[in-house]
Motif scaffolding. Structure first.
Motif, PDB file in Angstrom:
ATOM      1  N   LYS A   9       0.842  -1.199   0.000  1.00 42.99           N
ATOM      2  CA  LYS A   9       0.000   0.000   0.000  1.00 42.99           C
ATOM      3  C   LYS A   9       0.884   1.259   0.000  1.00 42.99           C
ATOM      4  CE  LYS A   9      -3.799  -2.438   2.339  1.00 42.99           C
ATOM      5  NZ  LYS A   9      -4.574  -2.551   3.615  1.00 42.99           N
ATOM      6  N   TYR A  49     -12.200  -2.942  -3.129  1.00 39.69           N
ATOM      7  CA  TYR A  49     -12.756  -3.031  -1.777  1.00 39.69           C
ATOM      8  C   TYR A  49     -14.289  -2.991  -1.777  1.00 39.69           C
ATOM      9  CZ  TYR A  49      -8.180  -2.641   0.495  1.00 39.69           C
ATOM     10  OH  TYR A  49      -6.898  -2.884   0.945  1.00 39.69           O
ATOM     11  N   LEU A  52     -16.490  -4.011   1.097  1.00 37.21           N
ATOM     12  CA  LEU A  52     -16.455  -3.201   2.324  1.00 37.21           C
ATOM     13  C   LEU A  52     -17.169  -1.864   2.145  1.00 37.21           C
ATOM     14  CD1 LEU A  52     -12.705  -3.860   3.289  1.00 37.21           C
ATOM     15  CD2 LEU A  52     -14.744  -4.981   4.229  1.00 37.21           C
ATOM     16  N   PHE A  57     -15.488   2.976   7.495  1.00 36.77           N
ATOM     17  CA  PHE A  57     -14.115   3.355   7.143  1.00 36.77           C
ATOM     18  C   PHE A  57     -13.840   3.281   5.646  1.00 36.77           C
ATOM     19  CE2 PHE A  57     -14.168  -1.158   8.399  1.00 36.77           C
ATOM     20  CZ  PHE A  57     -13.614  -1.764   7.276  1.00 36.77           C
ATOM     21  N   LEU A  61     -10.501   4.398   3.576  1.00 36.90           N
ATOM     22  CA  LEU A  61      -9.704   3.311   2.999  1.00 36.90           C
ATOM     23  C   LEU A  61      -9.394   3.603   1.528  1.00 36.90           C
ATOM     24  CD1 LEU A  61      -8.518   0.418   3.195  1.00 36.90           C
ATOM     25  CD2 LEU A  61     -10.838  -0.455   2.787  1.00 36.90           C
ATOM     26  N   ARG A  85      -1.008 -14.740   3.973  1.00 39.18           N
ATOM     27  CA  ARG A  85      -1.716 -14.022   5.041  1.00 39.18           C
ATOM     28  C   ARG A  85      -0.967 -14.157   6.375  1.00 39.18           C
ATOM     29  NH1 ARG A  85      -6.447 -10.848   4.166  1.00 39.18           N
ATOM     30  NH2 ARG A  85      -7.393 -11.733   6.039  1.00 39.18           N
ATOM     31  N   THR A  91      -5.065  -8.276  10.453  1.00 33.48           N
ATOM     32  CA  THR A  91      -5.510  -7.015   9.833  1.00 33.48           C
ATOM     33  C   THR A  91      -5.138  -5.807  10.682  1.00 33.48           C
ATOM     34  OG1 THR A  91      -7.359  -8.182   8.801  1.00 33.48           O
ATOM     35  CG2 THR A  91      -7.544  -5.778   8.965  1.00 33.48           C
ATOM     36  N   ARG A 102       2.997  -6.774   9.146  1.00 36.45           N
ATOM     37  CA  ARG A 102       2.260  -5.748   9.907  1.00 36.45           C
ATOM     38  C   ARG A 102       2.748  -5.679  11.355  1.00 36.45           C
ATOM     39  NH1 ARG A 102      -3.524  -7.595   7.366  1.00 36.45           N
ATOM     40  NH2 ARG A 102      -3.604  -6.183   5.571  1.00 36.45           N
ATOM     41  N   ILE A 109      -4.542   0.364  12.052  1.00 34.49           N
ATOM     42  CA  ILE A 109      -5.230  -0.491  11.083  1.00 34.49           C
ATOM     43  C   ILE A 109      -5.384   0.215   9.724  1.00 34.49           C
ATOM     44  CG2 ILE A 109      -7.583   0.194  11.786  1.00 34.49           C
ATOM     45  CD1 ILE A 109      -8.350  -2.822  11.434  1.00 34.49           C
ATOM     46  N   ASN A 112      -1.842  -0.155   7.398  1.00 28.30           N
ATOM     47  CA  ASN A 112      -1.290  -1.492   7.685  1.00 28.30           C
ATOM     48  C   ASN A 112      -0.441  -2.071   6.549  1.00 28.30           C
ATOM     49  OD1 ASN A 112      -3.347  -2.239   5.983  1.00 28.30           O
ATOM     50  ND2 ASN A 112      -4.393  -3.571   7.443  1.00 28.30           N
TER      51      ASN A 112
HETATM   52  O1  DGI Z   1      -7.789  -8.589   4.332  1.00 23.57           O
HETATM   53  P1  DGI Z   1      -7.348  -7.521   5.310  1.00 23.57           P
HETATM   54  O2  DGI Z   1      -6.682  -6.344   4.643  1.00 23.57           O
HETATM   55  O3  DGI Z   1      -6.523  -8.059   6.440  1.00 23.57           O
HETATM   56  O4  DGI Z   1      -8.688  -6.982   6.013  1.00 23.57           O
HETATM   57  P2  DGI Z   1     -10.133  -6.620   5.418  1.00 23.57           P
HETATM   58  O5  DGI Z   1     -10.323  -7.160   4.037  1.00 23.57           O
HETATM   59  O6  DGI Z   1     -11.143  -7.004   6.461  1.00 23.57           O
HETATM   60  O7  DGI Z   1     -10.110  -5.030   5.354  1.00 23.57           O
HETATM   61  C1  DGI Z   1      -9.450  -4.377   4.308  1.00 23.57           C
HETATM   62  C2  DGI Z   1      -8.723  -3.188   4.869  1.00 23.57           C
HETATM   63  O8  DGI Z   1      -9.675  -2.287   5.437  1.00 23.57           O
HETATM   64  C3  DGI Z   1      -7.773  -3.508   6.022  1.00 23.57           C
HETATM   65  O9  DGI Z   1      -6.504  -3.922   5.565  1.00 23.57           O
HETATM   66  C4  DGI Z   1      -7.707  -2.205   6.760  1.00 23.57           C
HETATM   67  C5  DGI Z   1      -9.097  -1.633   6.554  1.00 23.57           C
HETATM   68  N1  DGI Z   1      -9.941  -1.890   7.731  1.00 23.57           N
HETATM   69  C6  DGI Z   1     -10.525  -3.064   8.093  1.00 23.57           C
HETATM   70  N2  DGI Z   1     -11.205  -2.918   9.221  1.00 23.57           N
HETATM   71  C7  DGI Z   1     -11.048  -1.619   9.595  1.00 23.57           C
HETATM   72  C8  DGI Z   1     -10.241  -0.964   8.639  1.00 23.57           C
HETATM   73  N3  DGI Z   1      -9.900   0.334   8.705  1.00 23.57           N
HETATM   74  C9  DGI Z   1     -10.344   1.037   9.741  1.00 23.57           C
HETATM   75  N4  DGI Z   1      -9.996   2.335   9.829  1.00 23.57           N
HETATM   76  N5  DGI Z   1     -11.132   0.476  10.704  1.00 23.57           N
HETATM   77  C10 DGI Z   1     -11.523  -0.837  10.684  1.00 23.57           C
HETATM   78  O10 DGI Z   1     -12.221  -1.330  11.561  1.00 23.57           O
END
Ligand code: DGI
Length: 148
Positions: A9, A49, A52, A57, A61, A85, A91, A102, A109, A112
């Motif tokens: 990133k 994304y 999400l 967030f 993001l 992973r 995460t 990380r 977060i 990361n």
């Molecule tokens: O697959 P990951 O990157 O480990 O995690 P993910 O697919 O659940 O979420 C994607 C990204 O979104 C993660 O790397 C960081 C961000 N994120 C996830 N949960 C939160 C978050 N960012 C914030 N600020 N707060 C969260 O709770």
């Protein structure tokens, strides 16, 4: 063999972590099949994304992912999705073990450092999304020294 999509990133690029991160995957024995540094447009970040999009967030993001260049990669190897992973860590860096990317390099977060596909199916979709031009099919001459 299995492939995964790994992305350093913008914070990882800005902080000079590209070489270290690539080394960790190389030294494990995974094969680099795709690599490019790119600036990401909003549409691509939102598509990546999309799952999400309802999260509070999400906008932050997307802003983070488009804030500077990223390094997009395809890595190949046995169980590379799950093991990738593990190399990356949890995460939330507060929960990431020392020795993971990380765990070693991140605190928040929302900063990361790295993305890794969370399943073989996500990997297939993400590789198609980020590498529509395809990847490079080369064979590593060390293969018999890595696999029994
Ligand atoms: O697959 P990951 O990157 O480990 O995690 P993910 O697919 O659940 O979420 C994607 C990204 O979104 C993660 O790397 C960081 C961000 N994120 C996830 N949960 C939160 C978050 N960012 C914030 N600020 N707060 C969260 O709770």
């Amino acid at each position: 063999m299995e492939q995964t999509y790994i992305m350093i990133k913008p914070d990882g690029v800005q902080r000079g972590l590209v070489g270290d991160i690539i080394s960790r995957f190389e030294q494990k024995g995974f094969y680099l099949k795709g690599l490019k540094i790119i600036t990401v447009d909003r549409a691509l970040a939102e598509k990546h994304y999309a799952d999400l999009s309802a999260k509070p967030f999400f906008n932050g993001l997307v802003e983070y992912i488009i804030s500077g260049p990223v390094v997009a990669m395809v890595w190949e190897g046995k169980n590379v999705v799950v093991t990738g992973r593990k190399i990356i860590g949890a995460t939330n860096p507060a929960d990431s073990a020392p020795g993971t990317i990380r765990g070693d390099f991140a605190i928040d977060i929302g900063r990361n450092v790295i993305h890794g596909s969370d399943s073989v199916e996500s990997a297939r979709k993400e590789i198609a999304l980020w590498f529509p031009e395809g990847t490079v099919n080369w064979q590593c001459s060390s293969h018999p020294w890595i696999y029994e």
